[in-house]
Design a protein around this motif. Structure first.
Motif, mmCIF file in Angstrom:
data_model
loop_
_atom_site.group_PDB
_atom_site.id
_atom_site.type_symbol
_atom_site.label_atom_id
_atom_site.label_comp_id
_atom_site.label_asym_id
_atom_site.label_seq_id
_atom_site.Cartn_x
_atom_site.Cartn_y
_atom_site.Cartn_z
ATOM 1 N N THR A 2 0.826 -1.205 0.000
ATOM 2 C CA THR A 2 0.000 0.000 0.000
ATOM 3 C C THR A 2 0.860 1.255 0.000
ATOM 4 O OG1 THR A 2 -0.248 -0.167 2.398
ATOM 5 C CG2 THR A 2 -2.034 -1.066 1.055
ATOM 6 N N ARG A 40 -2.649 -12.879 -1.031
ATOM 7 C CA ARG A 40 -4.117 -13.022 -1.079
ATOM 8 C C ARG A 40 -4.665 -13.634 0.205
ATOM 9 N NH1 ARG A 40 -3.784 -14.983 -7.074
ATOM 10 N NH2 ARG A 40 -4.321 -13.046 -8.160
ATOM 11 N N ARG A 44 -7.095 -9.287 1.909
ATOM 12 C CA ARG A 44 -8.177 -9.506 0.941
ATOM 13 C C ARG A 44 -8.203 -8.468 -0.178
ATOM 14 N NH1 ARG A 44 -13.315 -7.648 4.610
ATOM 15 N NH2 ARG A 44 -12.118 -6.053 5.635
ATOM 16 N N ASP A 45 -7.614 -7.295 0.039
ATOM 17 C CA ASP A 45 -7.634 -6.267 -0.998
ATOM 18 C C ASP A 45 -6.310 -6.156 -1.755
ATOM 19 O OD1 ASP A 45 -6.206 -5.242 1.119
ATOM 20 O OD2 ASP A 45 -7.030 -3.217 0.937
ATOM 21 N N CYS A 46 -5.441 -7.157 -1.656
ATOM 22 C CA CYS A 46 -4.119 -7.043 -2.280
ATOM 23 C C CYS A 46 -4.188 -6.953 -3.803
ATOM 24 C CB CYS A 46 -3.205 -8.174 -1.832
ATOM 25 S SG CYS A 46 -3.499 -9.748 -2.633
ATOM 26 N N ASP A 47 -5.136 -7.641 -4.433
ATOM 27 C CA ASP A 47 -5.227 -7.571 -5.894
ATOM 28 C C ASP A 47 -5.522 -6.140 -6.349
ATOM 29 O OD1 ASP A 47 -4.624 -10.226 -6.580
ATOM 30 O OD2 ASP A 47 -6.676 -10.860 -6.182
ATOM 31 N N HIS A 48 -6.385 -5.456 -5.624
ATOM 32 C CA HIS A 48 -6.697 -4.053 -5.934
ATOM 33 C C HIS A 48 -5.437 -3.190 -5.796
ATOM 34 C CE1 HIS A 48 -8.780 -0.218 -5.988
ATOM 35 N NE2 HIS A 48 -8.143 0.083 -4.865
ATOM 36 N N THR A 49 -4.687 -3.408 -4.739
ATOM 37 C CA THR A 49 -3.463 -2.636 -4.500
ATOM 38 C C THR A 49 -2.425 -2.906 -5.587
ATOM 39 O OG1 THR A 49 -3.861 -2.719 -2.117
ATOM 40 C CG2 THR A 49 -1.622 -2.193 -2.823
ATOM 41 N N ARG A 51 -2.908 -4.079 -8.651
ATOM 42 C CA ARG A 51 -3.386 -3.515 -9.924
ATOM 43 C C ARG A 51 -3.168 -2.012 -9.961
ATOM 44 N NH1 ARG A 51 -7.696 -7.137 -9.267
ATOM 45 N NH2 ARG A 51 -9.000 -5.469 -8.445
ATOM 46 N N GLY A 52 -3.336 -1.354 -8.818
ATOM 47 C CA GLY A 52 -3.115 0.086 -8.757
ATOM 48 C C GLY A 52 -1.676 0.459 -9.050
#
Length: 109
Positions: A2, A40, A44-49, A51-52
């Protein structure tokens, strides 16, 4: 990752605002010790991070990469095929809030 995402966003915004350095290219490589599957399981939000981070590198003045299973403490500088102007090291995180466990982890680095 992050923090790396925040750095990417800051650099991308700064480059877009700086019209005078149109030839300057920023390259950022974010690394972590965990595999993507381990991330993962922990976050739970690692894919979003992730991809960002990659999305910040889609314009022609910035390039971004994410590398997994890199132990920054044990990296041999001679084995890295590229050089870096700056390296930022962030402490590892266990994926849960537990000060005693984090303390024990950091003592073993």
């Amino acid at each position: 990752f992050t923090y790396s995402l925040d750095v990417c966003r800051y650099l991308a915004k700064a480059q877009m605002a700086d019209d005078e350095s149109t030839d300057a290219l920023t390259s950022l490589t974010a690394t972590g010790i965990d595999s993507r599957d381990e991330l993962r399981a922990k976050y739970r939000d690692c894919d979003h991070t992730l991809r960002g981070i990659v999305a910040c590198g889609v314009h022609d003045r910035m390039e971004t990469k994410v590398l997994h299973q890199i132990n920054a403490v044990q990296v041999d500088a001679n084995s890295i095929p590229i050089s870096y102007d700056r390296v930022m090291f962030h402490h590892p995180h266990l994926g849960r809030e537990d000060a005693q466990l984090h303390s024990r982890l950091l003592k073993h680095l």
